[in-house]
Write a protein that holds these residues in place. Sequence first.
Motif, mmCIF file in Angstrom:
data_model
loop_
_atom_site.group_PDB
_atom_site.id
_atom_site.type_symbol
_atom_site.label_atom_id
_atom_site.label_comp_id
_atom_site.label_asym_id
_atom_site.label_seq_id
_atom_site.Cartn_x
_atom_site.Cartn_y
_atom_site.Cartn_z
ATOM 1 N N PRO A 64 -1.985 21.781 -10.328
ATOM 2 C CA PRO A 64 -2.446 22.030 -8.866
ATOM 3 C C PRO A 64 -3.814 22.234 -8.795
ATOM 4 O O PRO A 64 -4.183 21.968 -7.645
ATOM 5 N N THR A 65 -4.504 22.494 -9.493
ATOM 6 C CA THR A 65 -5.974 22.662 -9.459
ATOM 7 C C THR A 65 -6.698 21.742 -9.249
ATOM 8 O O THR A 65 -7.920 21.498 -9.228
ATOM 9 N N SER A 66 -6.036 20.331 -10.004
ATOM 10 C CA SER A 66 -6.783 19.137 -9.936
ATOM 11 C C SER A 66 -6.644 18.126 -8.665
ATOM 12 O O SER A 66 -7.179 16.843 -8.962
ATOM 13 N N SER A 67 -5.532 18.674 -7.902
ATOM 14 C CA SER A 67 -5.202 17.281 -7.097
ATOM 15 C C SER A 67 -4.615 18.054 -5.833
ATOM 16 O O SER A 67 -3.682 19.184 -5.871
ATOM 17 N N TRP A 68 -5.075 17.591 -4.457
ATOM 18 C CA TRP A 68 -4.578 18.181 -3.271
ATOM 19 C C TRP A 68 -2.946 17.816 -3.354
ATOM 20 O O TRP A 68 -2.157 18.893 -2.964
ATOM 21 N N THR A 69 -2.663 16.787 -3.803
ATOM 22 C CA THR A 69 -1.136 16.409 -3.682
ATOM 23 C C THR A 69 -0.282 17.185 -4.503
ATOM 24 O O THR A 69 0.776 17.742 -4.025
ATOM 25 N N ALA A 70 -0.905 17.581 -5.814
ATOM 26 C CA ALA A 70 -0.372 18.769 -6.614
ATOM 27 C C ALA A 70 -0.085 19.966 -6.089
ATOM 28 O O ALA A 70 0.795 20.554 -6.097
ATOM 29 N N GLN A 71 -1.065 20.311 -5.411
ATOM 30 C CA GLN A 71 -1.104 21.802 -4.644
ATOM 31 C C GLN A 71 0.066 21.647 -3.697
ATOM 32 O O GLN A 71 0.757 22.949 -3.541
ATOM 33 N N LEU A 72 -0.001 20.696 -2.823
ATOM 34 C CA LEU A 72 1.125 20.570 -1.698
ATOM 35 C C LEU A 72 2.445 20.466 -2.591
ATOM 36 O O LEU A 72 3.432 21.314 -2.124
ATOM 37 N N MET A 107 0.954 -1.043 0.053
ATOM 38 C CA MET A 107 0.110 0.041 0.002
ATOM 39 C C MET A 107 0.891 1.212 0.005
ATOM 40 O O MET A 107 0.359 2.221 -0.701
ATOM 41 N N LEU A 108 2.041 1.417 0.694
ATOM 42 C CA LEU A 108 2.929 2.529 0.815
ATOM 43 C C LEU A 108 3.496 2.793 -0.680
ATOM 44 O O LEU A 108 3.631 3.900 -0.851
ATOM 45 N N GLU A 109 3.925 1.675 -1.091
ATOM 46 C CA GLU A 109 4.318 2.002 -2.421
ATOM 47 C C GLU A 109 3.470 2.391 -3.439
ATOM 48 O O GLU A 109 3.818 3.135 -4.418
ATOM 49 N N ASP A 110 2.235 2.079 -3.334
ATOM 50 C CA ASP A 110 1.269 2.429 -4.242
ATOM 51 C C ASP A 110 0.826 3.812 -4.223
ATOM 52 O O ASP A 110 0.638 4.579 -5.071
ATOM 53 N N LEU A 111 0.721 4.138 -3.068
ATOM 54 C CA LEU A 111 0.358 5.586 -2.428
ATOM 55 C C LEU A 111 1.694 6.446 -2.756
ATOM 56 O O LEU A 111 1.357 7.576 -3.501
ATOM 57 N N PHE A 112 2.812 6.040 -2.875
ATOM 58 C CA PHE A 112 4.171 6.705 -3.078
ATOM 59 C C PHE A 112 3.984 7.070 -4.760
ATOM 60 O O PHE A 112 4.576 8.157 -5.157
ATOM 61 N N ALA A 113 3.805 5.834 -5.492
ATOM 62 C CA ALA A 113 3.498 6.102 -6.867
ATOM 63 C C ALA A 113 2.556 7.097 -7.515
ATOM 64 O O ALA A 113 2.762 7.749 -8.238
ATOM 65 N N THR A 114 1.387 6.983 -6.525
ATOM 66 C CA THR A 114 0.457 8.089 -7.006
ATOM 67 C C THR A 114 0.977 9.390 -6.670
ATOM 68 O O THR A 114 0.539 10.420 -7.522
ATOM 69 N N ILE A 115 1.529 9.668 -5.498
ATOM 70 C CA ILE A 115 2.209 11.047 -5.138
ATOM 71 C C ILE A 115 2.971 11.292 -6.201
ATOM 72 O O ILE A 115 3.039 12.457 -6.690
ATOM 73 N N GLN A 116 4.103 10.486 -6.510
ATOM 74 C CA GLN A 116 5.068 10.783 -7.748
ATOM 75 C C GLN A 116 4.304 11.149 -9.005
ATOM 76 O O GLN A 116 4.977 11.931 -9.816
ATOM 77 N N SER A 117 3.138 10.423 -9.358
ATOM 78 C CA SER A 117 2.681 10.767 -10.621
ATOM 79 C C SER A 117 1.978 12.200 -10.584
ATOM 80 O O SER A 117 1.571 12.857 -11.495
ATOM 81 N N ARG A 118 1.590 12.697 -9.312
ATOM 82 C CA ARG A 118 0.981 13.863 -9.173
ATOM 83 C C ARG A 118 1.934 15.037 -9.158
ATOM 84 O O ARG A 118 1.769 16.261 -9.193
ATOM 85 N N LYS A 119 3.412 14.751 -9.371
ATOM 86 C CA LYS A 119 4.255 16.000 -9.282
ATOM 87 C C LYS A 119 4.169 16.984 -10.353
ATOM 88 O O LYS A 119 4.419 18.066 -10.295
ATOM 89 N N HIS A 120 3.756 16.346 -11.443
ATOM 90 C CA HIS A 120 3.681 17.267 -12.637
ATOM 91 C C HIS A 120 2.031 17.526 -13.111
ATOM 92 O O HIS A 120 1.637 18.160 -14.219
ATOM 93 N N SER A 121 1.331 17.248 -12.491
ATOM 94 C CA SER A 121 -0.010 17.543 -12.531
ATOM 95 C C SER A 121 -0.478 18.821 -12.402
ATOM 96 O O SER A 121 0.329 19.801 -11.474
#
Length: 101
Positions: free
Chosen positions: A18-26, A2-16
């Motif tokens: 910011p208006t589309s994702s809380w993670t991208a905003q952070l 689960m942590l690896e999957d969550l980390f992969a999702t977070i990584q995928s948001r790095k270039h998203s």
Amino acid sequence: MMLEDLFATIQSRKHSDPTSSWTAQLLAKGPEKCAEKFGEEAVEAIIEAVKNDKAKLTSEAADVLYHLLVMLASRDVALSDVFAELTRRQHQSGLAEKDSR
């Protein structure tokens, strides 16, 4: 895992967007803001642990893990490197490891 999957999702948001994702905003706010948010969540978890509120501590612990992963991603620290460090430490006494720092 689960942590690896969550980390992969977070990584995928790095270039998203910011208006589309809380993670991208952070992540768009920079590593310092990510670290600040991690600290806030850690303090909230500590408060719930002291209060012995298991349900709230569980919720805050999830927030802490999420924000730790965001902070790592913001500084390009691989989760696999953190796991490797934990594995390295597993092979020595906690007291010896602490003394080596």
